[in-house]
Write a protein that holds these residues in place. Sequence first.
Motif, short mmCIF file in Angstrom:
data_model
loop_
_atom_site.label_atom_id
_atom_site.label_comp_id
_atom_site.label_asym_id
_atom_site.label_seq_id
_atom_site.Cartn_x
_atom_site.Cartn_y
_atom_site.Cartn_z
N ARG A 112 0.82 -1.22 0.00
CA ARG A 112 0.00 0.00 0.00
C ARG A 112 0.85 1.26 0.00
N GLN A 113 2.04 1.16 0.63
CA GLN A 113 2.89 2.35 0.72
C GLN A 113 4.02 2.34 -0.31
N LYS A 114 3.98 1.33 -1.20
CA LYS A 114 4.95 1.25 -2.30
C LYS A 114 6.40 1.29 -1.82
N GLY A 115 6.70 0.45 -0.87
CA GLY A 115 8.08 0.37 -0.41
C GLY A 115 8.22 -0.53 0.79
N GLY A 116 9.41 -1.10 0.94
CA GLY A 116 9.66 -1.95 2.09
C GLY A 116 10.74 -2.97 1.79
N CYS A 117 10.99 -3.81 2.78
CA CYS A 117 12.09 -4.76 2.66
C CYS A 117 11.80 -6.01 3.48
N PHE A 118 12.01 -7.17 2.89
CA PHE A 118 11.97 -8.44 3.61
C PHE A 118 13.39 -9.00 3.67
N ILE A 119 13.77 -9.50 4.84
CA ILE A 119 15.04 -10.22 4.99
C ILE A 119 14.70 -11.59 5.56
N SER A 147 12.23 -16.87 -1.81
CA SER A 147 12.66 -15.46 -1.73
C SER A 147 13.01 -14.91 -3.11
N ARG A 148 13.67 -15.72 -3.92
CA ARG A 148 14.04 -15.25 -5.27
C ARG A 148 12.78 -14.95 -6.10
N ALA A 149 11.82 -15.87 -6.05
CA ALA A 149 10.58 -15.66 -6.81
C ALA A 149 9.75 -14.53 -6.22
N PHE A 150 9.69 -14.46 -4.90
CA PHE A 150 8.92 -13.42 -4.24
C PHE A 150 9.50 -12.04 -4.53
N ALA A 151 10.83 -11.98 -4.64
CA ALA A 151 11.48 -10.70 -4.97
C ALA A 151 10.98 -10.17 -6.31
N ARG A 152 10.81 -11.05 -7.28
CA ARG A 152 10.30 -10.63 -8.58
C ARG A 152 8.84 -10.16 -8.48
N ALA A 155 8.77 -6.61 -6.87
CA ALA A 155 9.58 -5.53 -7.45
C ALA A 155 8.75 -4.34 -7.91
N ASP A 156 7.57 -4.61 -8.48
CA ASP A 156 6.72 -3.52 -8.96
C ASP A 156 6.21 -2.63 -7.83
N PHE A 157 6.29 -3.12 -6.61
CA PHE A 157 5.83 -2.35 -5.45
C PHE A 157 7.01 -1.72 -4.69
N ASN A 158 8.20 -1.78 -5.29
CA ASN A 158 9.40 -1.23 -4.67
C ASN A 158 9.70 -1.90 -3.33
N ILE A 159 9.39 -3.18 -3.25
CA ILE A 159 9.67 -3.98 -2.06
C ILE A 159 10.80 -4.95 -2.39
N ARG A 160 11.86 -4.91 -1.60
CA ARG A 160 13.02 -5.77 -1.83
C ARG A 160 12.95 -7.00 -0.94
N VAL A 161 13.47 -8.12 -1.45
CA VAL A 161 13.48 -9.39 -0.72
C VAL A 161 14.86 -10.01 -0.85
N ARG A 211 20.53 2.54 1.18
CA ARG A 211 21.75 2.34 0.41
C ARG A 211 21.75 0.99 -0.32
N SER A 212 20.89 0.08 0.12
CA SER A 212 20.78 -1.23 -0.51
C SER A 212 19.59 -1.29 -1.47
N GLY A 213 19.17 -0.14 -1.94
CA GLY A 213 17.99 -0.07 -2.80
C GLY A 213 18.12 -0.81 -4.11
N SER A 214 19.34 -1.17 -4.51
CA SER A 214 19.54 -1.90 -5.77
C SER A 214 19.65 -3.41 -5.56
N LEU A 215 19.51 -3.87 -4.31
CA LEU A 215 19.73 -5.29 -4.00
C LEU A 215 18.41 -5.99 -3.71
N SER A 216 18.11 -7.01 -4.49
CA SER A 216 16.92 -7.82 -4.24
C SER A 216 17.11 -9.19 -4.88
#
Length: 225
Positions: A112-119, A147-152, A155-161, A211-216
């Motif tokens: 909903r907020q178009k951003g976030g991160c899962f580790i 995690s690899r599939a979920f990251a894809r 991605a359209d929601f700017n959420i990294r995994v 700073r890790s915005g390019s890593l997923s």
Amino acid sequence: MIIVTGGSRGLGRSICERLLSKGQEVLALARSVEDVPYAALACDVSDYAQVKAVAKHLRQNNMKVSGVVNAAGIAAMNLAVTTPPDTTARVVQVNLLGTIYCCQVFAPLMMRQKGGCFINFSTIAVALGLKGEAVYAASKAGVEGFSRAFAREMADFNIRVNCIAPGPIDTALLRGITSDQIGKIVSQQILPWQFGPDAVSDVVELLLDDRSGSLSGQVFGIGGA
């Protein structure tokens, strides 16, 4: 706010304490939250209904989630043929399904907020194929694949995994494992020494940062395999 599963002890507690020291708002989830000196809710991540109840609580209280660290996990050091069926089921239920449930349930809060991160947490046992850890490694290999599939998907929601795959870390999870057994595992790492919880918290802190915005869709080994 950062959700940390398994946040009452061990590696999860170390991660919570690190994030709190950096000014992050943290919510720990664990089966037992007695004596936890920071915000925590009782939740067994292997129970989908309990995870859903946490998400409902967050929505009702307008609490925004910017990250989820799925640190809850259990290990079983047995040869595959001597691992009891109930142990196999529990390891898979907590490590794999617990991670999947938390990703499924908490992702909409970030979408909903178009951003976030899962580790999510894997283990060096996947890459090394460690003898005596077949069931544990299988559960964590599932986490890596998910995690690899979920990251894809995210991605359209700017959420990294991403995943972190530690070698033997000095926590209660290693109780019952001899120093010789630990030494044999550590000797197979690229960096052949045992790391403490701070090494994992360092990577968690980095992956949560912009700073890790390019890593997923990546797996980061602690010690290297």
